[in-house]
Scaffold this active site. Structure first.
Site, PDB file in Angstrom:
ATOM      1  N   LYS A  78       0.579  -1.232   0.079  1.00  0.00           N
ATOM      2  CA  LYS A  78       0.042   0.143  -0.072  1.00  0.00           C
ATOM      3  C   LYS A  78       1.017   1.093   0.082  1.00  0.00           C
ATOM      4  CE  LYS A  78      -3.897   1.902   2.617  1.00  0.00           C
ATOM      5  NZ  LYS A  78      -4.914   1.867   3.894  1.00  0.00           N
ATOM      6  N   SER A 153      -9.577   1.920   2.981  1.00  0.00           N
ATOM      7  CA  SER A 153      -8.894   2.633   2.124  1.00  0.00           C
ATOM      8  C   SER A 153      -7.902   1.533   1.426  1.00  0.00           C
ATOM      9  CB  SER A 153      -8.072   3.472   2.973  1.00  0.00           C
ATOM     10  OG  SER A 153      -7.052   3.289   3.704  1.00  0.00           O
ATOM     11  N   SER A 177      -9.862  -0.520   7.166  1.00  0.00           N
ATOM     12  CA  SER A 177      -9.171  -0.190   5.949  1.00  0.00           C
ATOM     13  C   SER A 177      -8.650  -1.582   5.391  1.00  0.00           C
ATOM     14  CB  SER A 177      -8.233   0.766   5.815  1.00  0.00           C
ATOM     15  OG  SER A 177      -8.942   2.081   5.542  1.00  0.00           O
TER      16      SER A 177
HETATM   17  N1  GLN Z   1     -13.075   4.083   6.280  1.00  0.00           N
HETATM   18  C1  GLN Z   1     -12.421   4.573   7.543  1.00  0.00           C
HETATM   19  C2  GLN Z   1     -11.957   5.931   7.553  1.00  0.00           C
HETATM   20  O1  GLN Z   1     -12.436   6.766   6.702  1.00  0.00           O
HETATM   21  C3  GLN Z   1     -11.312   3.628   7.928  1.00  0.00           C
HETATM   22  C4  GLN Z   1      -9.831   4.028   7.167  1.00  0.00           C
HETATM   23  C5  GLN Z   1      -8.831   3.051   7.576  1.00  0.00           C
HETATM   24  O2  GLN Z   1      -9.108   2.184   8.277  1.00  0.00           O
HETATM   25  N2  GLN Z   1      -7.820   3.651   7.144  1.00  0.00           N
HETATM   26  O3  GLN Z   1     -11.518   6.714   8.358  1.00  0.00           O
END
Ligand code: GLN
Length: 484
Positions: A78, A153, A177
């Site tokens: 990532k 994400s 994420s």
């Molecule tokens: N979807 C969640 C957010 O927008 C979690 C994102 C993540 O785990 N990096 O913060």
């Protein structure tokens, strides 16, 4: 032989028996990426040129009969995990040209085994989002249906694994994420216990919640990667001084008598009925394998999303203060220092990141701190206590990973609240710091569904044991989208 479908151990065997060379395997994957990435945008960059050196080193190790688990195995990382000398953008305009002078601990541990880095995968800018639509560069598509999102994400990593554009990948999980995109793409995603994997070199979003973890095609691969990247690290004071077990050891053990908690708050009105049915079938399957179901209650669940969006944004507002155009990254000139900061940050960050910086700055500001940030910390403790109480009577907790399957691109992008609700089942786990996995457990509306298995602190072995028992007695993890 179809190289694309192989998992880590299968490929290990072929490489060690010299039936394929590291070069052949790597080129196979790089070609496949060239072919599919224009449609999927799972990768932001590939490392064609750097791969040469890695390939040679890995092949030498194999030739000397000194291969380790990941020697010569092509992985994707990532793009918020720093790779020395290789572009790391966090899918943000503000870091469009950032080449880290150091390596993250997690990838350093992969490098020690001579893995092959195929490239860096797309994400929501700074990992803020649930659909990978917040990337400054491109929207990743879900390989199961190119009109839908891969989740986020870590959407690029999950899509790359699902589309066989790598053997496995690393993601990061602050509120879901790793697990939510794994669920949306029909692959395995593990968020380790907070402190299990060093955060050194992971670009910080919300430091008290962030964890790096594997996204893989099967549970065994998850165990192999977790074993490699885990462990205490002097460069991250929040990494835990807890020894790393061999996570493969627990795989294959009987699951008879393991008590699994089913929280009533996780089967809510408004949840997709087809998803609910798939999850209930998966739980029944585990019961048929010997697991003992117990209904439990996690009474503060309804406050989790609100609590998360105070704490995560507060930490983000402070973490992202470092991006000011002075030392690295994007910079816009201005008539004075303030003007330069203003232009750099307004043009360098995307809308969601700015929204969060504003929310977090507000929550931390004098006069509001007690009402928001302090309150959220108190509720965080209550959420943690819910889990501690539940784990007195059960060994694991089973829930859906997400209330829906992957949604259409654009469907929620104008409604942040709807988007935030996509993580309603994953967020509390980060707030409590617990480990959890998402494994493929069926399809609803022709799209993959994930079952979430949550464990006690550092009890990843038990999570993996039950996940493996489920996987080995079903064939969901073998299903692949049709792309060729
Ligand atoms: N979807 C969640 C957010 O927008 C979690 C994102 C993540 O785990 N990096 O913060």
């Amino acid at each position: 032989m179809d190289i694309a479908r192989l998992n880590i151990n299968e490929l290990r065997l072929l490489l060690d028996k010299k039936e394929v060379s590291v070069k052949e395997v790597s080129e196979y994957y790089l070609d496949r990426i060239d072919k599919l990435n224009p449609r999927l945008c799972a990768y932001l960059i590939t490392t064609n040129s750097n791969a040469e050196k890695m390939i040679d080193k890995a092949q030498k190790r194999i030739d000397n009969k000194q291969s380790l688990n990941l020697t010569g195995i092509p992985l994707a990382i990532k793009d918020n995990i720093c790779t020395e000398g290789i572009l790391t953008t966090c899918a943000s305009r503000i870091l469009y040209n950032f080449i880290p002078p150091y390596e993250s601990t997690a990838t350093k541990r992969l490098l020690e085994q001579d893995y092959i880095l195929l490239g860096k995968t797309n994400l929501d800018e700074f990992a803020m989002g649930s659909s990978t639509e917040n990337s400054a560069f491109c929207v990743t598509k879900n390989p199961w249906d190119l009109e839908t999102v891969p989740g986020g994400s870590s959407g690029g990593s999950a899509a790359a694994v699902a589309a066989d554009m790598c053997v496995a990948a690393l993601g990061s999980d602050t509120g879901g994420s790793i697990r939510q995109p794994a669920s949306f793409c029909g692959v395995v995603g593990l968020k380790p216990t907070y402190g299990r994997v060093s955060r050194y070199g992971l670009v910080a979003f919300a430091s008290s919640l962030d964890q790096i973890g594997p996204i893989t095609k099967c549970v065994k691969d998850s165990a192999i990667i977790l074993k490699t990247i885990s462990g205490n690290d002097a460069s991250d004071s929040t990494s835990a001084p807890v020894s790393v077990p061999d996570y493969e050891d627990s795989l294959g053990r009987d699951i008879k008598g393991i008590r699994v908690g089913i929280p009533k708050e996780y089967f809510i009105d408004g949840m997709d009925k087809e998803v609910e049915k798939v999850i209930k079938d998966a739980i029944n399957h585990l019961i048929s394998l010997g697991a003992e179901p117990i209904e439990i209650s996690l009474p503060h669940t309804e406050y989790a999303v609100a609590t998360y969006y105070i704490i995560a944004t507060s930490e983000a507002s402070s973490n992202l203060a470092r991006f000011d155009g002075v030392k690295y990254g994007f910079r816009r000139h201005g008539k004075d220092l303030m003007d330069m900061y203003l232009k750099t940050r307004s043009e360098g960050f995307g809308a969601e990141v700015k929204r969060r910086i504003m929310l977090g700055t507000y929550a931390l500001s004098s006069g509001y701190y007690d009402a928001y940030y302090k309150k959220a910390q108190e509720v965080r403790t209550l959420l943690k206590t819910d889990f501690e109480k539940a784990f007195k009577n059960v060994d694991l907790i089973l829930t859906p990973t997400s209330p829906t399957v992957a949604f259409k691109i654009g469907e929620k992008s104008n409604n942040p609240l709807q988007m935030y609700l996509s993580d309603i089942f994953t967020i509390s786990i980060n707030l409590a710091g617990l480990p959890a996995i998402s494994i493929p457990c069926g399809f609803a509306h022709d799209m993959p569904v994930g079952l979430q298995i949550i464990g006690r602190y550092f009890e990843e072995p038990l999570i993996l044991q039950v996940a493996y028992a489920y996987e080995q007695s079903t064939n969901w993890h073998q299903k692949r989208p049709i792309l060729d």
